[in-house]
Design a protein around this motif. Structure first.
Motif, mmCIF file in Angstrom:
data_model
loop_
_atom_site.group_PDB
_atom_site.id
_atom_site.type_symbol
_atom_site.label_atom_id
_atom_site.label_comp_id
_atom_site.label_asym_id
_atom_site.label_seq_id
_atom_site.Cartn_x
_atom_site.Cartn_y
_atom_site.Cartn_z
ATOM 1 N N VAL A 107 0.825 -1.218 0.000
ATOM 2 C CA VAL A 107 0.000 0.000 0.000
ATOM 3 C C VAL A 107 0.856 1.263 0.000
ATOM 4 O O VAL A 107 0.338 2.361 0.224
ATOM 5 N N GLN A 142 -0.393 4.228 -2.097
ATOM 6 C CA GLN A 142 -1.598 4.857 -1.537
ATOM 7 C C GLN A 142 -1.250 5.744 -0.343
ATOM 8 O O GLN A 142 -1.768 6.855 -0.207
ATOM 9 N N THR A 190 -3.190 -5.949 1.495
ATOM 10 C CA THR A 190 -2.960 -5.087 0.337
ATOM 11 C C THR A 190 -4.248 -4.887 -0.452
ATOM 12 O O THR A 190 -4.588 -3.761 -0.847
ATOM 13 N N SER A 191 -4.969 -5.976 -0.669
ATOM 14 C CA SER A 191 -6.224 -5.895 -1.416
ATOM 15 C C SER A 191 -7.241 -5.017 -0.693
ATOM 16 O O SER A 191 -7.908 -4.169 -1.306
ATOM 17 N N GLN A 228 -6.201 -1.344 -0.940
ATOM 18 C CA GLN A 228 -6.470 -0.737 -2.246
ATOM 19 C C GLN A 228 -7.960 -0.488 -2.460
ATOM 20 O O GLN A 228 -8.343 0.460 -3.151
ATOM 21 N N TRP A 230 -5.954 2.151 3.221
ATOM 22 C CA TRP A 230 -4.894 1.529 4.022
ATOM 23 C C TRP A 230 -5.157 1.632 5.523
ATOM 24 O O TRP A 230 -4.651 0.844 6.304
ATOM 25 N N THR A 238 6.011 -2.822 -5.472
ATOM 26 C CA THR A 238 4.792 -2.328 -6.123
ATOM 27 C C THR A 238 5.099 -1.424 -7.308
ATOM 28 O O THR A 238 4.628 -1.679 -8.420
ATOM 29 N N GLU A 271 -2.234 -2.565 -10.743
ATOM 30 C CA GLU A 271 -2.077 -2.426 -9.292
ATOM 31 C C GLU A 271 -2.737 -3.577 -8.549
ATOM 32 O O GLU A 271 -2.221 -4.067 -7.537
ATOM 33 N N THR A 298 -1.310 -7.899 -5.471
ATOM 34 C CA THR A 298 -1.777 -8.808 -4.412
ATOM 35 C C THR A 298 -1.330 -10.234 -4.691
ATOM 36 O O THR A 298 -0.797 -10.920 -3.809
#
Length: 409
Positions: free
Chosen positions: A25, A28, A148-149, A152, A156, A223, A234, A238
């Motif tokens: 993340v 983000q 992470t999923s 997104q 976060w 990432t 993006e 994951t």
């Protein structure tokens, strides 16, 4: 294996999730706080440095309480730090939350390694340590990709709130499953520091810094590397993290199994292969399939070094293992901090998102050279011991009564 190892693995799962999920993340977080990717990388570096200083400090402070009580305190600290990260209104406060959570990391794994090793027979110590660390590897298969999923999709902050909940679960697991013990047999801190007089302890920790640091040089910026260079979306990050986690899981099992049989040969093999694979990643990062395969190999080879390195420190500091064990966890994270910083430096210098890979290759290659040096010193020590043993027999001969010459009575 004792059920108490499950409790340690649960705690390791939560810690592993918060340590690695930040990579998934990072863009983000950087966007929300209005900072660059290299600046956001300080959330990795700061966490790692917190482990470096927190590991020996909290281990020393905990020498007068039972190991179980100390593990419970550490999980509580972990929960507080992640909640602070989740609600932080500024980048500085989030960094503070990361550091607070990191203070629990090194001491938990350090004390946990000693507890795990004490629960089993001597010939199974590395396997027990690897089972505790399995929580960390499973975190990279399940916790990090899922976090992470979620990060997104929902933000976060939700991710770090859930990580704090994992810490609560770890706390309950330790409270329920880890057997209560009295105070450590020797609460005298001086005996713990005495272990650092052994040069092999320092060499093992230096191998830890450089060897696993090589992994973090690449993975910290995975990432942007995968999205900007390999061409993944993006959302695909994951699943790439799942592959990395599967590699870690397999490497941890193999590392624990073979470290009990041939520790130094295992280190020679894994560090050599890791250096090569990291160097190759500079090229394979430009191709989707090859990048995914290489990332899995990095996870496997990198984590195959963890049980043998941790066991070597315990072996070399067997008289006072607790502080040395925690310090070695700090060494892992000193390598992480160094690698994340160096990776940010080469990216900021305009060398591209793949540049951290060759930085990692240099770090792991340096660890290999130290492993060769440590093995050489081992051989010299054993040779000197044999010479002393052999020299003792002839020196004892003159003290024996000489037989009387023939004919004299």
């Amino acid at each position: 294996m004792p059920l108490a190892l499950l409790a340690l693995a649960i705690g390791a799962f939560g810690i592993g999730t918060t340590e690695f999920v930040i990579m998934g993340v990072l863009p983000q977080v950087a966007g929300d706080f209005g900072v660059s990717i290299p600046t956001a990388g300080w959330l990795v570096t700061g966490y790692a440095l917190g482990v470096v200083f927190g590991a020996p400090l909290l281990t020393v402070l905990g020498t007068k309480v039972s190991r179980k009580k100390m593990l419970l305190f550490l999980m509580g600290l972990f929960v507080v730090g992640n909640l602070l990260s989740a609600v932080a209104p500024s980048f500085g406060l989030m960094l503070t939350g990361r550091i607070v959570a990191s203070l629990a990391h090194g001491a938990f794994f350090g004390i946990g390694s000693v507890v795990a090793a004490d629960l089993v027979a001597p010939e199974k110590k590395a396997s027990a340590i690897s089972l505790m660390f399995m929580g960390l590897t499973v975190a990279n298969i399940v916790g990090v990709p899922l976090g992470t999923s979620i990060g997104q999709a929902a933000g976060w902050r939700v991710t770090f709130t859930l990580v704090a909940a994992l810490g609560v679960l770890g706390f309950l697991g330790v409270a329920k499953l880890v057997p209560s013990t009295g105070r450590p047999e020797s609460p005298d801190v001086r005996s713990e520091f005495a272990a650092f007089k052994n040069v092999q302890v320092w060499l093992a920790m230096a191998m830890t810094v450089l060897g696993y640091g090589g992994v973090f040089a690449a993975i910290t910026y995975i990432t942007p590397m995968m999205t900007e260079v390999a061409g993944y979306t993006e959302g695909a990050v994951t699943w790439l993290l799942v592959l990395f986690g599967i590699g870690m899981f397999l490497g941890n099992i193999l590392g624990g199994k073979f470290a009990d049989r041939a520790l130094m040969p295992l280190l020679f093999t894994t560090l050599t292969a890791l250096s090569v694979v990291l160097l190759v990643f500079t090229a394979t990062a430009h191709h989707k399939v090859l990048a995914a395969i290489t990332l899995t190999l990095i996870g496997a080879l990198g984590f195959a070094t963890v049980p043998p390195l941790q066991k070597r420190v315990l072996d070399q500091a067997s008289a006072a293992p607790t502080l040395a064990s925690a310090a070695n966890i700090g060494a892992f994270n000193l390598g992480n901090a160094l690698a994340a910083w160096l990776g940010g430096v080469v990216i900021a210098a305009g060398l591209g998102y793949t540049a951290p890979n060759w930085v990692g290759a240099l770090l792991s290659g340096s660890a290999l050279l130290l492993a060769i040096l440590a093995a050489s010193l081992d051989r010299r020590t054993k040779a000197r011991t044999r010479l002393v043993a052999q020299g003792a027999t002839p020196q004892a001969a003159p003290a024996q009564a000489a037989p009387a010459p023939a004919g004299r009575h």
